[in-house]
Design a protein around this motif. Structure first.
Motif, PDB file in Angstrom:
ATOM      1  N   LEU A 542      74.920  27.617  49.041  1.00 49.67           N
ATOM      2  CA  LEU A 542      75.241  29.007  49.372  1.00 49.67           C
ATOM      3  C   LEU A 542      74.881  29.300  50.820  1.00 49.67           C
ATOM      4  N   PRO A 543      75.811  29.864  51.569  1.00 45.49           N
ATOM      5  CA  PRO A 543      75.483  30.232  52.954  1.00 45.49           C
ATOM      6  C   PRO A 543      74.548  31.432  52.974  1.00 45.49           C
ATOM      7  N   LEU A 544      74.049  31.739  54.169  1.00 41.72           N
ATOM      8  CA  LEU A 544      73.199  32.919  54.311  1.00 41.72           C
ATOM      9  C   LEU A 544      73.951  34.143  53.807  1.00 41.72           C
ATOM     10  N   PHE A 545      73.279  34.909  52.984  1.00 46.69           N
ATOM     11  CA  PHE A 545      73.906  36.064  52.363  1.00 46.69           C
ATOM     12  C   PHE A 545      74.366  37.077  53.413  1.00 46.69           C
ATOM     13  N   LYS A 546      73.629  37.140  54.545  1.00 47.55           N
ATOM     14  CA  LYS A 546      73.917  38.154  55.558  1.00 47.55           C
ATOM     15  C   LYS A 546      75.024  37.714  56.519  1.00 47.55           C
ATOM     16  N   SER A 577      63.620  28.944  40.082  1.00 41.88           N
ATOM     17  CA  SER A 577      63.322  28.479  41.445  1.00 41.88           C
ATOM     18  C   SER A 577      62.000  27.731  41.411  1.00 41.88           C
ATOM     19  N   SER A 578      61.641  27.121  42.556  1.00 45.15           N
ATOM     20  CA  SER A 578      60.372  26.393  42.608  1.00 45.15           C
ATOM     21  C   SER A 578      59.203  27.339  42.852  1.00 45.15           C
ATOM     22  N   VAL A 579      59.420  28.340  43.708  1.00 42.35           N
ATOM     23  CA  VAL A 579      58.416  29.388  43.960  1.00 42.35           C
ATOM     24  C   VAL A 579      59.175  30.703  44.129  1.00 42.35           C
ATOM     25  N   ARG A 580      58.419  31.758  44.239  1.00 43.85           N
ATOM     26  CA  ARG A 580      59.045  33.063  44.449  1.00 43.85           C
ATOM     27  C   ARG A 580      59.562  33.171  45.886  1.00 43.85           C
ATOM     28  N   GLY A 581      60.604  33.980  46.073  1.00 38.53           N
ATOM     29  CA  GLY A 581      61.144  34.230  47.404  1.00 38.53           C
ATOM     30  C   GLY A 581      62.279  33.320  47.801  1.00 38.53           C
ATOM     31  N   GLU A 582      62.794  32.497  46.891  1.00 35.01           N
ATOM     32  CA  GLU A 582      63.856  31.559  47.232  1.00 35.01           C
ATOM     33  C   GLU A 582      65.254  32.105  46.934  1.00 35.01           C
ATOM     34  N   GLY A 583      65.345  33.366  46.469  1.00 34.55           N
ATOM     35  CA  GLY A 583      66.654  33.974  46.243  1.00 34.55           C
ATOM     36  C   GLY A 583      67.163  33.811  44.826  1.00 34.55           C
ATOM     37  N   SER A 705      70.410  24.655  33.341  1.00 34.37           N
ATOM     38  CA  SER A 705      69.353  25.313  34.125  1.00 34.37           C
ATOM     39  C   SER A 705      69.559  24.973  35.600  1.00 34.37           C
ATOM     40  N   LEU A 706      69.625  26.011  36.409  1.00 31.38           N
ATOM     41  CA  LEU A 706      69.817  25.838  37.850  1.00 31.38           C
ATOM     42  C   LEU A 706      68.557  26.266  38.595  1.00 31.38           C
ATOM     43  N   VAL A 707      68.024  25.332  39.440  1.00 23.44           N
ATOM     44  CA  VAL A 707      66.832  25.617  40.243  1.00 23.44           C
ATOM     45  C   VAL A 707      67.287  25.917  41.668  1.00 23.44           C
ATOM     46  N   VAL A 708      66.884  27.071  42.180  1.00 22.35           N
ATOM     47  CA  VAL A 708      67.299  27.516  43.512  1.00 22.35           C
ATOM     48  C   VAL A 708      66.244  27.119  44.544  1.00 22.35           C
ATOM     49  N   PHE A 709      66.680  26.439  45.647  1.00 22.64           N
ATOM     50  CA  PHE A 709      65.849  26.175  46.826  1.00 22.64           C
ATOM     51  C   PHE A 709      66.450  26.929  48.000  1.00 22.64           C
ATOM     52  N   LYS A 710      65.595  27.431  48.862  1.00 26.99           N
ATOM     53  CA  LYS A 710      66.077  28.192  50.007  1.00 26.99           C
ATOM     54  C   LYS A 710      65.831  27.408  51.295  1.00 26.99           C
ATOM     55  N   LEU A 738      71.295  25.062  46.606  1.00 29.57           N
ATOM     56  CA  LEU A 738      70.661  25.240  47.915  1.00 29.57           C
ATOM     57  C   LEU A 738      71.145  26.560  48.491  1.00 29.57           C
ATOM     58  N   ASN A 739      70.219  27.451  48.707  1.00 30.02           N
ATOM     59  CA  ASN A 739      70.547  28.822  49.100  1.00 30.02           C
ATOM     60  C   ASN A 739      70.139  29.063  50.555  1.00 30.02           C
ATOM     61  N   GLY A 740      70.862  29.964  51.217  1.00 33.45           N
ATOM     62  CA  GLY A 740      70.467  30.438  52.543  1.00 33.45           C
ATOM     63  C   GLY A 740      70.694  29.456  53.668  1.00 33.45           C
ATOM     64  N   LEU A 741      71.648  28.516  53.527  1.00 32.79           N
ATOM     65  CA  LEU A 741      71.906  27.537  54.585  1.00 32.79           C
ATOM     66  C   LEU A 741      72.880  28.128  55.602  1.00 32.79           C
ATOM     67  N   GLU A 742      72.612  27.862  56.877  1.00 33.65           N
ATOM     68  CA  GLU A 742      73.505  28.364  57.918  1.00 33.65           C
ATOM     69  C   GLU A 742      74.894  27.756  57.732  1.00 33.65           C
ATOM     70  N   LEU A 743      75.900  28.564  58.014  1.00 39.71           N
ATOM     71  CA  LEU A 743      77.270  28.150  57.764  1.00 39.71           C
ATOM     72  C   LEU A 743      77.651  26.914  58.578  1.00 39.71           C
ATOM     73  N   LYS A 744      77.147  26.800  59.814  1.00 43.38           N
ATOM     74  CA  LYS A 744      77.508  25.658  60.658  1.00 43.38           C
ATOM     75  C   LYS A 744      76.946  24.355  60.121  1.00 43.38           C
ATOM     76  N   LYS A 745      75.914  24.427  59.278  1.00 41.23           N
ATOM     77  CA  LYS A 745      75.369  23.217  58.658  1.00 41.23           C
ATOM     78  C   LYS A 745      76.136  22.843  57.394  1.00 41.23           C
ATOM     79  N   ILE A 746      76.918  23.790  56.874  1.00 40.61           N
ATOM     80  CA  ILE A 746      77.655  23.528  55.638  1.00 40.61           C
ATOM     81  C   ILE A 746      79.002  22.889  55.938  1.00 40.61           C
ATOM     82  N   ARG A 747      79.636  23.291  57.045  1.00 42.23           N
ATOM     83  CA  ARG A 747      81.003  22.858  57.324  1.00 42.23           C
ATOM     84  C   ARG A 747      81.154  21.337  57.391  1.00 42.23           C
TER      85      ARG A 747
END
Length: 753
Positions: A542-546, A577-583, A705-710, A738-747
């Motif tokens: 998932l790209p950065l939500f913003k 998720s693994s810890v809190r705050g990962e989206g 079960s899906l584990v979210v990493f940010k 994998l959450n919050g990855l910059e779009l240029k790293k995904i392309r």
């Protein structure tokens, strides 16, 4: 746009690929620090380039005439034996020697230096100084130190200096007002300052160094080299921050070198004359004695002339005895040369001309030995005696000295054999001589002695006349072709190059520090970090939500499509998720919206009853919810809420005293079975994996079960914790988002897939 990824199911042999573009994008995340480092190094290079003094270069070419350069042309042994060869290599070494520098300083005064500050830089005035300092004495602590001179009025000035006294280690301060032209006597210096013109600046500086101590400056600034490998023309260059001084010092060096060349050549002729005079003195005495004996014999005997046979024998013997004398002279010279080679560490410029065809190898070896000494002298500036290059050069010198000694010994043996042959002829002549009548024999012997001494005397007189002519016509052997001329454009520093190198160096250092930060970072930064640290399938990136919400939603739609085409299709999905705050919560709610938009019925159950935030994100009251539902205080229809996006949500409700027991109750299993008939998808928003046991129970109840990493938040060790959690509990229905990855790293990852 497809963001999903089906990982390799071969758990035993994971394939790890290095994605250069992904690494580049990760390094560029530190672009601010890269820019900061580049900017800092650039500023330092600009500062360095600005405060570097301009260096000007004066150049001069001169021809060194060397009569022995092609080897002696005369076969005369005496002239060759006294010759001195000065190779071009030795000439260059001599030009850069301390001796020549000190001799040059006798012609030019550069010890006192004058400065003024101009735009924060010290500018040397040299002969443009408005005052002159004459130093009679100065403490060694003050040599080269800066005195400050501040004009007070037209007749007075303030002189100040601070230094550390070497004998006591204490700081000494001198600050007094004096008049121009008066002598200043202190325990540390005796100087006088003479005003030349009006002083227009507020302050000046000057330093005092005894002129004879400036030789190191002359040596280090002077360079010399052959203008052409096949010519005897040297190109001299001198660099200085004052162009006028560079020109004057170089001219003085050339003038001093020419004078020293004359002195050297004259001294060579003087040594030759001295040698000849010593020989003449001895031969003259022998000649006078021979003449007196011959005269006395003739006066006391009636015999006047020799017979034909006696004359022939006498002339032959005198000729061979003259040859024997020359051979003995050659032997003496070579013996002295052999002793010199054995007793001296260095062999300086000896050139032995052809000695009856024997000395050509000797001259060759001497030339090679001189070159070897010159080479070792040149590299000794940079290397110690234990350096391999110095050791090799020393070994070469020793080998050449051994070869030279052996060659000289061979030449001496040849001369000995020649002398023995001459002696045999002389002995044979003596046998014939003995057969003569006694008076005739005595007269022939006296006459022969006289003739031998007379021939040697004439030979020496001839050589003395030739040497006297050479001495009287001795020239320097040095001709200046192009006089000292300074280029008005500085040769150093290359400020543009320095700044450009600073920019490139700063950029390189910035990239290196960014790369090192990337390498040693313990956080998940790229898709490669997930692929390298776990074999759990990566379901979605998932790209950065913003950045672009449409792309974020598009990624979730692809994930939904994947589920729709899966057999069997997962209906109950736990998102943890693994810890809190990962989206985790945002991912669950946004995925539910995508499901609702597709026309599917979806419900979100907030199972994180300890720290729920679903109610906050949706602005729903938390008075009732999963805690009251599982405690049988409310029914499902009472706790479910409907959002405008078309999703049904059950918030966590008030914090119960026993959340784990509620999750473990049969009521939850029954509820999920009932909801499967009403909804297409049931999304369980779970507490973090490993924090509490609730997540394990929910995962066992779920189809997937899906584990979210940010990205840039989750630590790599969290991935290992999830791996261990999955392995210990034997879970086989787990995936990763994998959450919050910059779009240029995904392309680039998308193109690769």
């Amino acid at each position: 746009m497809a963001y999903t990824y089906q990982n390799n199911t071969n758990l035993d042999h994971p394939e790890v690929e290095i994605d250069i573009k992904e690494i580049v994008y990760s390094v560029l995340k530190y672009k601010k620090s890269i820019f900061a480092v580049t900017f800092l190094i650039t500023i330092i290079s600009v500062y360095f380039a600005y405060f570097q003094s301009n260096m000007y270069q004066a150049e001069l070419t001169l021809e060194v005439q060397n009569d022995n350069a092609q080897g002696p042309q005369s076969g005369d042994f005496l002239a060759n034996a006294m010759g001195i060869k000065n190779s071009m290599g030795n000439t260059i070494v001599f030009l850069r020697s301390r001796y020549l520098a000190q001799k040059t300083l006798e012609k030019i005064q550069i010890g006192n230096r004058y400065f003024v500050k101009n735009r924060f830089r010290k500018q040397e005035l040299y002969k443009d100084s408005p005052f002159i300092v004459k130093a009679e004495a100065i403490s060694k602590d003050l040599i080269g130190e800066d005195f400050r001179l501040q004009p007070v009025d037209q007749n007075r000035f303030r002189l100040s200096i601070e230094w550390i006294q070497s004998s006591t280690g204490k700081k000494v301060v001198y600050n007094h007002i004096h008049s121009y032209g008066t002598s200043l006597f202190t325990p540390y210096f005796r100087i006088s300052v003479k005003k030349v013109v009006d002083l227009t600046n507020q302050e000046y500086f000057f330093s005092i160094t005894p002129n004879e101590m400036m030789y190191s400056m002359v040596q280090s600034s002077l360079s010399a080299g052959l203008a052409d490998d096949k010519a005897s023309v040297l190109r001299l260059a001198y660099q200085d921050n004052v162009p006028q001084r560079a020109q004057e010092v170089l001219a003085a060096v050339a003038e001093t070198f020419a004078e020293q060349n004359i002195i050297y050549n004259s001294s060579s002729a003087e040594r030759t004359l001295k040698f000849i005079d010593e020989q003449l003195n001895g031969i003259n005495k022998a000649l006078q004695s021979s003449a007196a004996n011959l005269r006395d014999f003739k006066s006391s005997h009636i015999m006047i002339d020799l017979g034909t046979k006696a004359t022939t024998i006498s002339n032959a013997m005198s000729q061979y005895e003259s040859q024997k004398y020359e051979v003995e002279l050659q032997e003496s010279t070579l013996s002295n040369l052999l002793d010199y080679v054995k007793s001296n560490k260095e062999l300086i410029g000896v050139d032995l001309g052809p000695v009856s065809g024997i000395s050509a190898p000797i001259s060759t070896l001497i030339g090679k030995l001189q070159e070897a000494y010159t080479y070792r002298s040149s590299i000794s500036v940079d290397f110690t005696d234990k350096h391999p290059s110095m050791i090799k050069a020393t070994e070469q010198i020793e080998a050449l000295k051994k070869a030279l000694s052996a060659t000289i010994k061979s030449a001496l043996r040849s001369l000995g054999e020649r002398k023995a042959n001459i002696q045999k002829i002389i002995d044979s002549q003596k046998s014939d001589f003995e057969s003569l009548p006694e008076q005739e024999k005595q007269l022939a012997q006296l006459n022969r002695s006289f003739l031998v001494n007379e021939k040697i005397y004439e030979y020496l007189l001839q050589k003395r006349a030739e040497t006297s002519i050479i001495e009287s016509s001795t020239a320097s052997g040095v001709r200046i072709i192009d006089s000292s001329l300074v280029n008005p454009v500085p040769v150093q520093p290359h400020r543009t190059v320095i700044v450009l190198m600073g920019i490139l160096g700063g950029l390189l250092l910035g990239i290196i520090q960014a790369f090192l930060r990337f390498v040693i970072s313990n956080r998940v930064q790229t898709i490669g970090d997930i692929e390298q640290h776990t074999m759990i399938p990566l379901y979605c990136v998932l790209p950065l939500f913003k950045e672009k919400k449409s792309l974020y939603e598009d990624a979730l739609r692809v994930l939904l499509t994947k589920f729709e085409f899966s057999t069997p299709r997962p209906k109950t999905i736990t998102i943890s998720s693994s810890v809190r705050g990962e989206g985790r919560t945002t991912t669950a709610l946004e995925f539910a919206k995508v499901v609702a938009q597709s026309g599917k019925k979806v419900v979100v159950l907030d199972m994180d009853m300890r720290s729920s935030i679903v109610n906050q994100k949706l602005a729903i009251e938390n008075q009732i919810g999963m805690s009251t539902l599982l405690a049988s205080k409310n029914t499902f229809d009472e706790v479910v809420r409907h959002t405008k996006e078309g999703i049904d949500v059950v918030v966590a409700g008030p914090l119960p005293t026993n959340p784990y027991e509620l999750v473990m109750s049969e009521r939850l299993q029954t509820l999920l079975n009932e909801l499967k008939d009403r909804y297409d998808y049931i999304i369980l928003e779970s507490p973090p994996v490993g924090v509490v046991a609730d997540a394990l129970v929910l995962m066992r109840l779920s189809d997937l079960s899906l584990v979210v990493f940010k990205a840039d938040y989750s630590k790599k060790v969290f991935i290992k914790n999830v791996n261990r959690f999955v392995d210990e509990h034997g879970l086989d229905n787990v995936g990763v988002i994998l959450n919050g990855l910059e779009l240029k790293k995904i392309r680039p990852w998308i193109k690769k897939k």
